[in-house]
Design an enzyme around this catalytic site. Structure first.
Site, PDB file in Angstrom:
ATOM      1  N   HIS A 124       1.758   6.939  -0.019  1.00 54.27           N
ATOM      2  CA  HIS A 124       0.987   6.081   0.880  1.00 54.27           C
ATOM      3  C   HIS A 124      -0.460   6.045   0.413  1.00 54.27           C
ATOM      4  O   HIS A 124      -1.197   7.024   0.585  1.00 54.27           O
ATOM      5  CB  HIS A 124       1.083   6.630   2.306  1.00 54.27           C
ATOM      6  CG  HIS A 124       0.562   5.708   3.347  1.00 54.27           C
ATOM      7  ND1 HIS A 124      -0.790   5.508   3.574  1.00 54.27           N
ATOM      8  CD2 HIS A 124       1.211   4.920   4.222  1.00 54.27           C
ATOM      9  CE1 HIS A 124      -0.935   4.642   4.552  1.00 54.27           C
ATOM     10  NE2 HIS A 124       0.270   4.264   4.964  1.00 54.27           N
TER      11      HIS A 124
ATOM     12  N   HIS B   1       0.814  -1.220   0.000  1.00 54.61           N
ATOM     13  CA  HIS B   1       0.000   0.000   0.000  1.00 54.61           C
ATOM     14  C   HIS B   1       0.848   1.271   0.000  1.00 54.61           C
ATOM     15  O   HIS B   1       0.309   2.371  -0.057  1.00 54.61           O
ATOM     16  CB  HIS B   1      -0.940   0.016   1.212  1.00 54.61           C
ATOM     17  CG  HIS B   1      -0.235   0.272   2.499  1.00 54.61           C
ATOM     18  ND1 HIS B   1       0.497  -0.689   3.140  1.00 54.61           N
ATOM     19  CD2 HIS B   1      -0.130   1.394   3.240  1.00 54.61           C
ATOM     20  CE1 HIS B   1       1.027  -0.174   4.245  1.00 54.61           C
ATOM     21  NE2 HIS B   1       0.662   1.100   4.320  1.00 54.61           N
TER      22      HIS B   1
END
Length: 166
Positions: free
Chosen positions: A85, A70
């Site tokens: 992120h 992620h």
């Protein structure tokens, strides 16, 4: 003969960083996570993505890929280091909905797909898709960092302007 009297160049070098995600760029203060919103992770911007692709906004080196895919960190040739992120608390998905196309140490080109992500999976799990873009070492290497906001297209629109220390 007079070269010792010449002033050293005080020209600053500006680096424009393009959006790594298509969507709407917003200030970090709008990220629903205190660590990002308050700048504890570093300076930067966030993008509310309208599509599930994170691309490299510059030629650089992959310095870290989070195990759950992620998030990724890249280093620019200038020494600037970035954390991308995807979403908030998405580590809890344990990689579901994320496909990384890079590994630590890879040399990447601007426009190269780093991570593909399924926004429906993220939203369906109850997490925001907002994607912080953090300059993790801005205080060390920049004189100033200008953050831009509004609609952005990945690989085309500038989201950060960094003036480097000489």
């Amino acid at each position: 003969m007079f070269s010792k009297w010449r002033k050293k160049s005080t020209e600053s070098k500006q680096i424009d960083i393009l959006a790594p995600v298509t969507g709407k760029a917003v200030p970090l203060a709008e990220v629903p996570d205190e660590a990002f919103a308050a700048g504890h992770m570093g300076k930067g911007v966030a993008i509310e993505p309208s599509e599930g692709k994170l691309i490299s906004p510059f030629d650089g080196t992959v310095v870290h890929v989070i195990k759950s895919n992620h998030a990724v960190m890249l280093e620019h040739a200038s020494g600037l280091q970035f954390l991308f992120h995807i979403g908030i608390n998405t580590v809890s998905l344990k990689g579901e909905g994320f496909t990384s196309h890079v590994n630590i140490g890879d040399q990447v080109k601007a426009g190269q797909v780093l991570i593909e992500f399924d926004t429906a999976t993220i939203v369906g799990a109850g997490y925001p898709t907002i994607t912080p873009i953090i300059v993790t070492n801005a205080d060390e290497v920049t004189e100033s960092l200008e953050v831009l906001s509004g609609p952005v297209t990945a690989g085309k629109d500038v989201i950060l302007k960094a003036v480097m220390k000489s």
